[in-house]
Enzyme design. Sequence first.
Site, PDB file in Angstrom:
ATOM      1  N   GLU A 108       6.267  55.362  36.569  1.00 49.27           N
ATOM      2  CA  GLU A 108       7.357  56.276  36.922  1.00 49.27           C
ATOM      3  C   GLU A 108       8.652  55.519  36.703  1.00 49.27           C
ATOM      4  O   GLU A 108       8.723  54.307  36.946  1.00 49.27           O
ATOM      5  CB  GLU A 108       7.242  56.768  38.371  1.00 49.27           C
ATOM      6  CG  GLU A 108       5.938  57.470  38.698  1.00 49.27           C
ATOM      7  CD  GLU A 108       5.662  58.692  37.844  1.00 49.27           C
ATOM      8  OE1 GLU A 108       6.647  59.314  37.374  1.00 49.27           O
ATOM      9  OE2 GLU A 108       4.487  59.032  37.624  1.00 49.27           O
ATOM     10  N   HIS A 124       2.431  63.211  39.391  1.00 44.75           N
ATOM     11  CA  HIS A 124       3.622  62.447  38.997  1.00 44.75           C
ATOM     12  C   HIS A 124       3.856  61.228  39.884  1.00 44.75           C
ATOM     13  O   HIS A 124       4.979  60.718  39.941  1.00 44.75           O
ATOM     14  CB  HIS A 124       4.882  63.336  38.974  1.00 44.75           C
ATOM     15  CG  HIS A 124       4.859  64.362  37.888  1.00 44.75           C
ATOM     16  ND1 HIS A 124       4.933  64.056  36.562  1.00 44.75           N
ATOM     17  CD2 HIS A 124       4.744  65.715  37.964  1.00 44.75           C
ATOM     18  CE1 HIS A 124       4.880  65.161  35.843  1.00 44.75           C
ATOM     19  NE2 HIS A 124       4.756  66.183  36.669  1.00 44.75           N
ATOM     20  N   ASP A 152      -0.050  53.981  34.365  1.00 45.32           N
ATOM     21  CA  ASP A 152       0.965  55.032  34.376  1.00 45.32           C
ATOM     22  C   ASP A 152       2.209  54.474  35.040  1.00 45.32           C
ATOM     23  O   ASP A 152       2.119  53.682  35.996  1.00 45.32           O
ATOM     24  CB  ASP A 152       0.477  56.269  35.132  1.00 45.32           C
ATOM     25  CG  ASP A 152       1.472  57.420  35.027  1.00 45.32           C
ATOM     26  OD1 ASP A 152       1.489  58.082  33.980  1.00 45.32           O
ATOM     27  OD2 ASP A 152       2.248  57.623  35.990  1.00 45.32           O
ATOM     28  N   ASP A 185      -1.771  59.503  38.888  1.00 46.03           N
ATOM     29  CA  ASP A 185      -1.851  59.904  37.479  1.00 46.03           C
ATOM     30  C   ASP A 185      -2.749  58.961  36.676  1.00 46.03           C
ATOM     31  O   ASP A 185      -3.451  59.388  35.751  1.00 46.03           O
ATOM     32  CB  ASP A 185      -0.452  59.939  36.862  1.00 46.03           C
ATOM     33  CG  ASP A 185       0.347  61.155  37.312  1.00 46.03           C
ATOM     34  OD1 ASP A 185      -0.159  61.901  38.166  1.00 46.03           O
ATOM     35  OD2 ASP A 185       1.465  61.361  36.806  1.00 46.03           O
TER      36      ASP A 185
END
Length: 586
Positions: A31, A170, A29, A175
């Site tokens: 960001e 998040h 994942d 995540d």
Amino acid sequence: MAGTRVPTLQPSFDELSEPLRETTFVVVDLETTGGSARTERITEIGAVKVRGGQVLGEFATLVDPGRSIPPNITILTGITNAMVVGAPRIDSVLPSFLEFSRNCVLVAHNAGFDMGFLRAACQRLGLPWPAPRVIDTVRLARSALSKDEAPSVRLGALAPLLGATVRPDHRALTDARATVDVLHALFERLGAVGVQSMDELVHAQRRVSTAQRRKRHLAQGLPAAPGVYLFRGAKDEVLYVGTSKNLRQRVRSYFGRSEQRRRIRHMVTLAERVDHVVCAHSLEAQVREQRLIAAHQPRYNRRSKQPHRGWWVVLTSEAFPRLSVVPAQSPQLGRTANPLGPFWSRAAALEAVDALHSAVRIRRCTQRIRRHDPDGTACALAELGKCGAPCAGLESVTDYAAHVMQVTGMVAGSNDDVLTGLHQRVVQLGSAGRFDDAATARDRLAALASVLHRGQRLAALCGIAELVAARPDGSGGWEFSVIRHGRLAGAGVARRGVAPMPIVHLLQASAETVRPAAGPLPAASAEETSTILAWLDQPGTRLVSSTQPWSLPARAAGRWQPFVDAAAVARGSLSGADLRRHAVTG
């Protein structure tokens, strides 16, 4: 057709493709500073490596994006500018992540987003993108869960629905951990409908109807071996016939997302049973498929339903023969020596007739001409030098026979004077600047030479009472075919370590008895004999024995193959003015 095989152990289905329990996944994942991989940057990477339900390792780091993080992103992720100050830059993080995930299957929720950022980062840093296999849990969820059960497939909605032990927030590693739980829950759902391997998992990401999925049980019990499969309907009628090197894997694919043909998806919904015939090797499977399709005329097959369909050019039985196009089933074909063909369409046969008429003074009229003292009137073609006017008594039976011999000699391969004359015509037209006409003449000559070559090779094979050929099976053994008069009469294999010649002798003794009929293809359809010929042409094929030499005359049409190849290149690569300038090449 008779066949002899040495029994071998068949691998389980899990061995056909990498089993999920043995596959290493890296669930990742990211960001980022925004939604565009082209203009925005990564701020955090989190990844979990798992195999067989066990966590093997984790990778987590903040990334200095080299720019400020927008306030709305900080509100969403909680990552502030102060947090990434002093964090490593992507040029040091990305190589470490690529090493962490090397030789693994990448998994992400909405994988297109994460893969887009990783691929863009590789491109900016000049690193090669490893192009890993990718699984998207969004697409898996849409496949495994109904709309009523999961109105939303957001990670925040799926995690509690599927009993994830981690709540997504998040942040990249959190995540990624939640996505691991979602992935394993989806494995349980998909496993119930037979998804056990990586190939099936990849297919499971595509949409499939419930009716298709319900029929997966029809593949149970099929062997992982080469052969033919038959889908049967409620009245035991054959709906579809196919062939595969691996029956179980191929039939299972009909119930997944790899099958996108609408008519075949409809066929699957009607199927009630799948029968199969295990074959020694791919040639036997192909031939059996063709014969079964011809016998059952399955509604959902499109090819091979008319194996004896075709056209031939023959000389009529008259004092002054003319060229005639007849279907493959015509009795006239069996009474004619050296017919020209087979053609797959009547139009192609007529094109060949036109080409022959332009080179040989065979009459084109259909009137009956008396052998002695004909009293007809010469037509315009005689005035143009295209016909000797036997109808008007200007050419005797003996003189006219010379034209017939040109055609029969060309088909038999004893001379290629007709082809030479046609080639001279191409050159003359090009030299005269008539490039469009030259291109047409060139293509007609190439088509005629091609059908001659194919027909001569088929006739040579059909003329052999028995031929035994062998091909390596890729595992140290041999695949054998017994061919009689162009028909596959027996097939078998000798596995590695097994003496091959006793297998060959047993095959010869048990092979189908073939009694040739009259005609150019005396024992099989043009399709079957062409399939056998293609198998024999493959590199590595060896002739074990033959009742007579397999050969072609020195002046057969094979010597024109360079011209045919050059004509094909000219048609495919040239256009407009270039085509006109190069129309005479060959």
